[in-house]
Scaffold this motif. Sequence first.
Motif, mmCIF file in Angstrom:
data_model
loop_
_atom_site.group_PDB
_atom_site.id
_atom_site.type_symbol
_atom_site.label_atom_id
_atom_site.label_comp_id
_atom_site.label_asym_id
_atom_site.label_seq_id
_atom_site.Cartn_x
_atom_site.Cartn_y
_atom_site.Cartn_z
ATOM 1 N N ALA A 263 -9.458 -2.317 13.603
ATOM 2 C CA ALA A 263 -10.389 -2.547 12.701
ATOM 3 C C ALA A 263 -11.633 -1.752 13.036
ATOM 4 N N GLY A 264 -12.209 -1.215 11.939
ATOM 5 C CA GLY A 264 -13.399 -0.490 12.074
ATOM 6 C C GLY A 264 -13.216 0.968 12.526
ATOM 7 N N ILE A 265 -11.943 1.414 12.856
ATOM 8 C CA ILE A 265 -11.686 2.581 13.270
ATOM 9 C C ILE A 265 -10.784 3.406 12.779
ATOM 10 N N ASN A 266 -9.569 2.878 12.411
ATOM 11 C CA ASN A 266 -8.789 3.663 11.770
ATOM 12 C C ASN A 266 -7.978 2.964 10.798
ATOM 13 N N ASP A 267 -8.577 1.747 10.361
ATOM 14 C CA ASP A 267 -7.806 0.900 9.282
ATOM 15 C C ASP A 267 -8.163 1.419 7.822
ATOM 16 N N ASP A 268 -8.150 2.548 7.660
ATOM 17 C CA ASP A 268 -8.224 3.068 6.227
ATOM 18 C C ASP A 268 -7.228 4.173 5.895
ATOM 19 N N THR A 269 -6.748 4.308 4.646
ATOM 20 C CA THR A 269 -5.604 5.162 4.221
ATOM 21 C C THR A 269 -6.052 6.668 4.797
ATOM 22 N N ARG A 313 2.462 1.339 3.712
ATOM 23 C CA ARG A 313 3.075 1.895 2.218
ATOM 24 C C ARG A 313 2.159 2.930 1.785
ATOM 25 N N ALA A 314 0.943 3.151 1.975
ATOM 26 C CA ALA A 314 0.209 4.155 1.576
ATOM 27 C C ALA A 314 0.677 5.589 2.215
ATOM 28 N N LEU A 315 0.771 5.333 3.889
ATOM 29 C CA LEU A 315 1.135 6.532 4.388
ATOM 30 C C LEU A 315 2.535 7.025 3.705
ATOM 31 N N HIS A 316 3.426 5.998 3.624
ATOM 32 C CA HIS A 316 4.853 6.377 3.203
ATOM 33 C C HIS A 316 4.571 6.910 1.666
ATOM 34 N N ALA A 317 3.682 6.656 1.144
ATOM 35 C CA ALA A 317 3.321 7.482 -0.512
ATOM 36 C C ALA A 317 2.834 8.645 -0.185
ATOM 37 N N HIS A 318 2.057 8.868 0.640
ATOM 38 C CA HIS A 318 1.362 10.250 0.794
ATOM 39 C C HIS A 318 1.877 11.349 1.593
ATOM 40 N N LEU A 319 2.668 10.912 2.495
ATOM 41 C CA LEU A 319 3.094 11.737 3.586
ATOM 42 C C LEU A 319 4.512 11.987 3.521
ATOM 43 N N PRO A 320 5.104 13.136 4.244
ATOM 44 C CA PRO A 320 6.455 13.564 4.260
ATOM 45 C C PRO A 320 6.995 12.666 5.238
ATOM 46 N N GLN A 340 7.888 -3.463 12.051
ATOM 47 C CA GLN A 340 7.315 -4.311 10.840
ATOM 48 C C GLN A 340 8.029 -3.818 9.613
ATOM 49 N N THR A 341 7.962 -4.594 8.769
ATOM 50 C CA THR A 341 8.884 -4.404 7.474
ATOM 51 C C THR A 341 7.786 -4.328 6.303
ATOM 52 N N PRO A 342 7.307 -3.174 5.816
ATOM 53 C CA PRO A 342 6.271 -2.927 4.895
ATOM 54 C C PRO A 342 6.789 -2.950 3.474
ATOM 55 N N PHE A 343 8.195 -2.850 3.310
ATOM 56 C CA PHE A 343 8.684 -2.897 2.006
ATOM 57 C C PHE A 343 9.275 -4.352 1.494
ATOM 58 N N PRO A 344 9.625 -4.707 0.378
ATOM 59 C CA PRO A 344 10.443 -5.572 -0.127
ATOM 60 C C PRO A 344 11.878 -5.267 0.350
#
Length: 347
Positions: A263-269, A313-320, A340-344
Amino acid sequence: MITREARGTQPAEPASTPAWQQALARAIADPETLAARLGLPPESLPGMQAGHRLFRTRIPESYLARIRPGDPRDPLLLQALPDAREAIESPGFVSDPVGDHDALAAPGVVHKYHGRALLLTTGACAIHCRYCFRREFGYADHNPARDDWEPALNYIAAHPDIREVILSGGDPLSLSDTRLERLTDRLGNIPHLERLRIHTRLPVVLPERVDDRLLAWLGKGRLQHILVLHANHPREFAAPADAAIDRLRTAGVTLLNQAVLLAGINDDTETLIELQEAGFRLGVLPYYLHQLDRTRGTAHFEVPDARARELYRALHAHLPGYLVPRLAREIAGEPGKTLQTPFPAHE
Protein backbone atom coordinates in the motif's frame (compact mmCIF):
# COMPACT_ATOMS: atom_id res chain seq x y z
CA MET A 1 27.02 -37.92 4.17
CA ILE A 2 28.98 -35.08 2.56
CA THR A 3 32.56 -35.61 3.64
CA ARG A 4 35.10 -32.92 4.28
CA GLU A 5 37.38 -34.53 1.70
CA ALA A 6 34.78 -33.84 -1.02
CA ARG A 7 34.94 -30.10 -0.53
CA GLY A 8 38.21 -29.45 -2.33
CA THR A 9 40.44 -26.46 -1.82
CA GLN A 10 38.92 -23.03 -1.61
CA PRO A 11 40.31 -19.77 -3.01
CA ALA A 12 41.53 -17.26 -0.49
CA GLU A 13 39.77 -13.92 -0.11
CA PRO A 14 41.56 -11.00 -1.82
CA ALA A 15 43.86 -9.08 0.48
CA SER A 16 41.85 -5.88 0.00
CA THR A 17 38.22 -5.51 1.01
CA PRO A 18 35.93 -5.78 -2.06
CA ALA A 19 34.20 -2.56 -3.07
CA TRP A 20 30.76 -4.02 -2.36
CA GLN A 21 31.70 -4.82 1.25
CA GLN A 22 33.02 -1.29 1.69
CA ALA A 23 29.72 0.05 0.32
CA LEU A 24 27.80 -2.24 2.67
CA ALA A 25 29.76 -0.92 5.65
CA ARG A 26 28.82 2.65 4.69
CA ALA A 27 25.06 1.96 4.69
CA ILE A 28 22.97 4.40 6.73
CA ALA A 29 22.08 2.77 10.02
CA ASP A 30 20.28 5.41 12.09
CA PRO A 31 17.18 7.61 11.66
CA GLU A 32 18.99 10.87 12.44
CA THR A 33 21.41 10.48 9.54
CA LEU A 34 18.63 9.36 7.22
CA ALA A 35 16.47 12.38 8.09
CA ALA A 36 19.38 14.78 7.64
CA ARG A 37 20.48 13.31 4.31
CA LEU A 38 16.98 13.41 2.80
CA GLY A 39 15.76 16.66 4.36
CA LEU A 40 12.84 14.94 6.04
CA PRO A 41 10.63 17.10 8.28
CA PRO A 42 11.76 17.15 11.95
CA GLU A 43 8.36 15.95 13.13
CA SER A 44 8.92 12.63 11.34
CA LEU A 45 11.96 11.75 13.45
CA PRO A 46 10.20 10.48 16.64
CA GLY A 47 8.18 7.98 14.59
CA MET A 48 11.32 6.88 12.77
CA GLN A 49 13.11 6.34 16.06
CA ALA A 50 10.21 4.29 17.41
CA GLY A 51 10.29 1.99 14.39
CA HIS A 52 14.08 1.81 14.50
CA ARG A 53 13.97 0.46 18.05
CA LEU A 54 11.84 -2.45 16.84
CA PHE A 55 13.80 -3.19 13.65
CA ARG A 56 17.05 -1.41 12.95
CA THR A 57 17.45 0.96 10.01
CA ARG A 58 19.71 0.02 7.10
CA ILE A 59 19.83 1.73 3.68
CA PRO A 60 22.81 1.59 1.29
CA GLU A 61 24.04 4.79 -0.33
CA SER A 62 23.32 3.52 -3.85
CA TYR A 63 19.66 3.01 -2.91
CA LEU A 64 19.49 6.32 -1.07
CA ALA A 65 20.58 8.10 -4.26
CA ARG A 66 17.36 6.94 -5.98
CA ILE A 67 15.11 8.44 -3.24
CA ARG A 68 13.70 11.93 -3.80
CA PRO A 69 15.00 14.31 -1.09
CA GLY A 70 12.35 16.08 0.94
CA ASP A 71 9.59 13.65 -0.04
CA PRO A 72 8.44 11.58 2.96
CA ARG A 73 6.04 9.64 0.70
CA ASP A 74 8.64 8.58 -1.84
CA PRO A 75 7.81 4.92 -2.68
CA LEU A 76 11.43 3.79 -2.38
CA LEU A 77 11.87 5.55 0.95
CA LEU A 78 8.68 4.04 2.40
CA GLN A 79 10.07 0.54 1.92
CA ALA A 80 12.96 1.25 4.30
CA LEU A 81 11.67 4.10 6.48
CA PRO A 82 11.15 3.10 10.13
CA ASP A 83 7.65 3.99 11.27
CA ALA A 84 5.87 4.22 14.61
CA ARG A 85 3.01 2.15 13.17
CA GLU A 86 5.28 -0.89 13.40
CA ALA A 87 4.45 -0.99 17.13
CA ILE A 88 0.72 -1.42 16.50
CA GLU A 89 -0.59 -4.92 17.28
CA SER A 90 -3.03 -5.93 14.55
CA PRO A 91 -5.18 -9.10 14.59
CA GLY A 92 -3.74 -11.82 12.36
CA PHE A 93 -0.29 -10.24 12.15
CA VAL A 94 2.20 -12.56 13.83
CA SER A 95 5.94 -13.17 14.16
CA ASP A 96 6.07 -16.15 11.75
CA PRO A 97 3.22 -15.77 9.24
CA VAL A 98 4.50 -18.33 6.71
CA GLY A 99 5.33 -21.12 9.18
CA ASP A 100 9.09 -21.16 8.68
CA HIS A 101 9.81 -22.45 12.19
CA ASP A 102 7.43 -25.38 11.83
CA ALA A 103 9.02 -26.32 8.49
CA LEU A 104 12.62 -26.36 9.76
CA ALA A 105 13.95 -29.83 8.97
CA ALA A 106 17.60 -29.19 9.91
CA PRO A 107 19.53 -26.10 11.00
CA GLY A 108 18.68 -23.46 8.40
CA VAL A 109 16.79 -25.87 6.11
CA VAL A 110 13.12 -25.01 5.48
CA HIS A 111 11.49 -27.94 3.68
CA LYS A 112 7.88 -27.10 2.82
CA TYR A 113 7.43 -28.06 -0.80
CA HIS A 114 8.10 -31.20 -2.81
CA GLY A 115 11.25 -31.13 -4.93
CA ARG A 116 12.91 -28.13 -3.35
CA ALA A 117 14.28 -26.94 -0.04
CA LEU A 118 15.20 -23.49 1.18
CA LEU A 119 18.53 -22.84 2.91
CA LEU A 120 18.67 -19.81 5.20
CA THR A 121 22.27 -18.86 4.58
CA THR A 122 22.52 -15.71 6.70
CA GLY A 123 20.45 -13.18 8.60
CA ALA A 124 22.29 -10.24 6.99
CA CYS A 125 20.77 -7.96 4.35
CA ALA A 126 22.00 -4.84 2.57
CA ILE A 127 18.68 -3.10 3.28
CA HIS A 128 16.16 -3.58 6.06
CA CYS A 129 12.79 -3.57 4.31
CA ARG A 130 10.11 -2.64 6.81
CA TYR A 131 7.65 -5.25 5.47
CA CYS A 132 10.20 -8.09 5.90
CA PHE A 133 8.44 -11.33 6.85
CA ARG A 134 11.52 -12.63 8.67
CA ARG A 135 12.19 -9.50 10.73
CA GLU A 136 11.69 -11.54 13.93
CA PHE A 137 13.21 -14.82 12.74
CA GLY A 138 15.73 -16.33 15.19
CA TYR A 139 18.70 -16.57 12.84
CA ALA A 140 21.16 -17.00 15.71
CA ASP A 141 19.35 -20.16 16.85
CA HIS A 142 19.08 -21.68 13.36
CA ASN A 143 22.45 -20.85 11.81
CA PRO A 144 23.51 -23.65 9.44
CA ALA A 145 27.02 -22.23 9.07
CA ARG A 146 27.73 -22.74 12.77
CA ASP A 147 28.60 -26.41 12.10
CA ASP A 148 30.15 -25.71 8.70
CA TRP A 149 26.81 -26.44 7.00
CA GLU A 150 27.18 -30.14 7.86
CA PRO A 151 23.69 -30.98 9.25
CA ALA A 152 22.00 -28.95 6.49
CA LEU A 153 24.01 -30.57 3.70
CA ASN A 154 23.51 -34.03 5.16
CA TYR A 155 19.73 -33.49 5.26
CA ILE A 156 19.66 -32.38 1.62
CA ALA A 157 21.90 -35.30 0.59
CA ALA A 158 19.58 -37.76 2.38
CA HIS A 159 16.50 -36.59 0.44
CA PRO A 160 16.85 -37.49 -3.25
CA ASP A 161 13.46 -35.89 -4.01
CA ILE A 162 15.10 -32.47 -3.52
CA ARG A 163 16.21 -31.31 -6.98
CA GLU A 164 16.51 -27.60 -6.24
CA VAL A 165 18.03 -25.69 -3.34
CA ILE A 166 16.92 -22.10 -2.78
CA LEU A 167 19.48 -19.87 -1.10
CA SER A 168 17.68 -17.29 1.01
CA GLY A 169 18.15 -15.41 4.25
CA GLY A 170 18.56 -12.54 4.95
CA ASP A 171 20.26 -12.21 1.62
CA PRO A 172 22.63 -14.94 0.47
CA LEU A 173 24.72 -12.47 -1.55
CA SER A 174 25.62 -10.81 1.76
CA LEU A 175 27.98 -13.76 2.24
CA SER A 176 31.57 -13.34 1.11
CA ASP A 177 32.58 -14.89 -2.19
CA THR A 178 34.71 -17.48 -0.41
CA ARG A 179 31.82 -18.65 1.78
CA LEU A 180 29.42 -18.72 -1.18
CA GLU A 181 31.88 -20.76 -3.24
CA ARG A 182 32.55 -23.15 -0.39
CA LEU A 183 28.86 -23.77 0.22
CA THR A 184 27.84 -24.14 -3.42
CA ASP A 185 30.79 -26.37 -4.29
CA ARG A 186 29.56 -28.75 -1.63
CA LEU A 187 25.97 -28.52 -2.88
CA GLY A 188 27.28 -29.37 -6.34
CA ASN A 189 28.66 -32.63 -4.94
CA ILE A 190 25.12 -33.83 -4.11
CA PRO A 191 24.21 -35.84 -7.22
CA HIS A 192 20.43 -35.42 -7.19
CA LEU A 193 20.56 -31.61 -7.11
CA GLU A 194 19.96 -29.93 -10.48
CA ARG A 195 19.34 -26.26 -9.75
CA LEU A 196 20.47 -23.53 -7.40
CA ARG A 197 18.01 -20.68 -6.98
CA ILE A 198 19.29 -17.50 -5.31
CA HIS A 199 16.75 -15.08 -3.84
CA THR A 200 18.45 -11.71 -3.54
CA ARG A 201 17.82 -7.99 -3.37
CA LEU A 202 21.48 -6.98 -3.53
CA PRO A 203 21.82 -6.38 -7.30
CA VAL A 204 18.89 -3.95 -6.95
CA VAL A 205 19.84 -2.15 -3.72
CA LEU A 206 23.64 -2.64 -3.69
CA PRO A 207 24.69 -2.95 -7.36
CA GLU A 208 28.37 -2.97 -6.37
CA ARG A 209 27.84 -6.60 -5.39
CA VAL A 210 27.75 -7.64 -9.06
CA ASP A 211 31.51 -7.74 -9.60
CA ASP A 212 33.79 -9.97 -11.64
CA ARG A 213 34.18 -12.56 -8.92
CA LEU A 214 30.43 -12.92 -8.38
CA LEU A 215 29.89 -13.35 -12.13
CA ALA A 216 32.62 -16.00 -12.22
CA TRP A 217 30.91 -17.84 -9.35
CA LEU A 218 27.55 -17.75 -11.11
CA GLY A 219 29.14 -19.28 -14.19
CA LYS A 220 30.89 -22.17 -12.47
CA GLY A 221 29.77 -25.60 -11.35
CA ARG A 222 27.31 -28.09 -12.80
CA LEU A 223 24.16 -26.69 -11.12
CA GLN A 224 21.92 -24.41 -13.14
CA HIS A 225 21.74 -20.96 -11.49
CA ILE A 226 18.54 -18.94 -11.32
CA LEU A 227 18.62 -15.47 -9.77
CA VAL A 228 15.31 -14.23 -8.35
CA LEU A 229 15.55 -10.49 -7.81
CA HIS A 230 13.23 -8.47 -5.60
CA ALA A 231 12.15 -5.09 -6.93
CA ASN A 232 8.81 -3.57 -5.97
CA HIS A 233 8.93 -0.28 -7.89
CA PRO A 234 10.21 0.58 -11.38
CA ARG A 235 12.63 3.20 -10.05
CA GLU A 236 14.50 0.40 -8.29
CA PHE A 237 15.64 -0.73 -11.74
CA ALA A 238 17.23 2.69 -12.42
CA ALA A 239 20.97 3.36 -12.50
CA PRO A 240 23.20 1.97 -11.13
CA ALA A 241 21.09 -1.18 -10.68
CA ASP A 242 20.40 -1.33 -14.42
CA ALA A 243 24.10 -1.75 -15.21
CA ALA A 244 24.50 -4.50 -12.60
CA ILE A 245 21.49 -6.40 -13.92
CA ASP A 246 22.74 -6.00 -17.49
CA ARG A 247 26.03 -7.62 -16.47
CA LEU A 248 24.11 -10.56 -15.00
CA ARG A 249 22.03 -10.94 -18.15
CA THR A 250 25.07 -10.70 -20.41
CA ALA A 251 26.72 -13.45 -18.35
CA GLY A 252 23.79 -15.73 -19.19
CA VAL A 253 22.15 -15.81 -15.76
CA THR A 254 18.43 -16.62 -15.70
CA LEU A 255 16.76 -13.59 -14.10
CA LEU A 256 13.30 -13.42 -12.53
CA ASN A 257 11.66 -10.78 -10.35
CA GLN A 258 9.28 -11.19 -7.46
CA ALA A 259 7.53 -8.21 -5.92
CA VAL A 260 5.34 -7.62 -2.89
CA LEU A 261 2.11 -5.67 -3.30
CA LEU A 262 2.48 -2.75 -0.87
CA ALA A 263 0.00 0.00 0.00
CA GLY A 264 1.25 3.45 -0.96
CA ILE A 265 4.20 2.02 -2.89
CA ASN A 266 2.99 0.00 -5.87
CA ASP A 267 -0.75 -0.52 -5.43
CA ASP A 268 -1.73 1.26 -8.64
CA THR A 269 -1.98 -0.03 -12.18
CA GLU A 270 0.52 2.36 -13.77
CA THR A 271 3.30 1.53 -11.29
CA LEU A 272 2.79 -2.22 -11.61
CA ILE A 273 2.76 -2.09 -15.42
CA GLU A 274 5.96 -0.05 -15.51
CA LEU A 275 7.60 -2.39 -12.97
CA GLN A 276 7.12 -5.35 -15.32
CA GLU A 277 8.18 -3.33 -18.36
CA ALA A 278 11.25 -1.87 -16.66
CA GLY A 279 12.42 -5.28 -15.56
CA PHE A 280 11.86 -6.83 -18.96
CA ARG A 281 13.89 -4.09 -20.66
CA LEU A 282 16.80 -5.41 -18.59
CA GLY A 283 16.06 -9.06 -19.36
CA VAL A 284 14.19 -9.82 -16.12
CA LEU A 285 10.98 -11.84 -16.36
CA PRO A 286 8.13 -11.34 -13.84
CA TYR A 287 7.71 -14.25 -11.43
CA TYR A 288 5.43 -13.57 -8.45
CA LEU A 289 3.40 -10.63 -7.23
CA HIS A 290 3.01 -11.55 -3.57
CA GLN A 291 0.28 -10.49 -1.25
CA LEU A 292 1.87 -9.24 1.97
CA ASP A 293 2.97 -11.85 4.49
CA ARG A 294 1.13 -10.77 7.62
CA THR A 295 4.13 -10.14 9.85
CA ARG A 296 3.73 -8.26 13.11
CA GLY A 297 4.29 -4.54 12.56
CA THR A 298 3.48 -4.48 8.84
CA ALA A 299 -0.31 -4.02 8.72
CA HIS A 300 0.00 -0.52 7.23
CA PHE A 301 1.45 -2.08 4.06
CA GLU A 302 -1.44 -4.48 3.42
CA VAL A 303 -3.49 -4.21 0.22
CA PRO A 304 -6.97 -5.81 0.50
CA ASP A 305 -7.50 -8.96 -1.55
CA ALA A 306 -10.29 -7.37 -3.60
CA ARG A 307 -7.98 -4.52 -4.62
CA ALA A 308 -5.17 -6.99 -5.40
CA ARG A 309 -7.46 -8.92 -7.74
CA GLU A 310 -8.59 -5.69 -9.40
CA LEU A 311 -4.97 -4.70 -10.04
CA TYR A 312 -4.18 -8.13 -11.39
CA ARG A 313 -7.05 -7.97 -13.85
CA ALA A 314 -5.70 -4.61 -15.04
CA LEU A 315 -2.24 -6.10 -15.58
CA HIS A 316 -3.79 -8.97 -17.53
CA ALA A 317 -5.68 -6.51 -19.72
CA HIS A 318 -2.70 -4.25 -20.47
CA LEU A 319 0.28 -6.62 -20.73
CA PRO A 320 1.19 -9.69 -22.77
CA GLY A 321 0.95 -12.90 -20.78
CA TYR A 322 4.71 -13.28 -20.34
CA LEU A 323 4.81 -9.95 -18.49
CA VAL A 324 2.07 -10.82 -16.00
CA PRO A 325 3.43 -12.18 -12.70
CA ARG A 326 1.45 -14.75 -10.73
CA LEU A 327 -0.57 -13.22 -7.92
CA ALA A 328 0.09 -15.40 -4.89
CA ARG A 329 0.01 -15.65 -1.15
CA GLU A 330 2.03 -17.97 1.06
CA ILE A 331 -0.09 -19.71 3.69
CA ALA A 332 1.55 -21.63 6.51
CA GLY A 333 1.12 -25.39 6.13
CA GLU A 334 0.05 -25.34 2.47
CA PRO A 335 2.04 -27.54 0.03
CA GLY A 336 2.81 -24.62 -2.29
CA LYS A 337 2.13 -20.97 -2.98
CA THR A 338 -1.60 -20.24 -3.04
CA LEU A 339 -2.42 -18.57 -6.37
CA GLN A 340 -5.10 -15.91 -6.11
CA THR A 341 -8.06 -16.19 -8.51
CA PRO A 342 -8.66 -12.76 -10.02
CA PHE A 343 -11.25 -13.89 -12.58
CA PRO A 344 -14.73 -15.37 -12.21
CA ALA A 345 -14.90 -19.14 -12.63
CA HIS A 346 -16.48 -18.92 -16.11
CA GLU A 347 -13.45 -16.99 -17.40
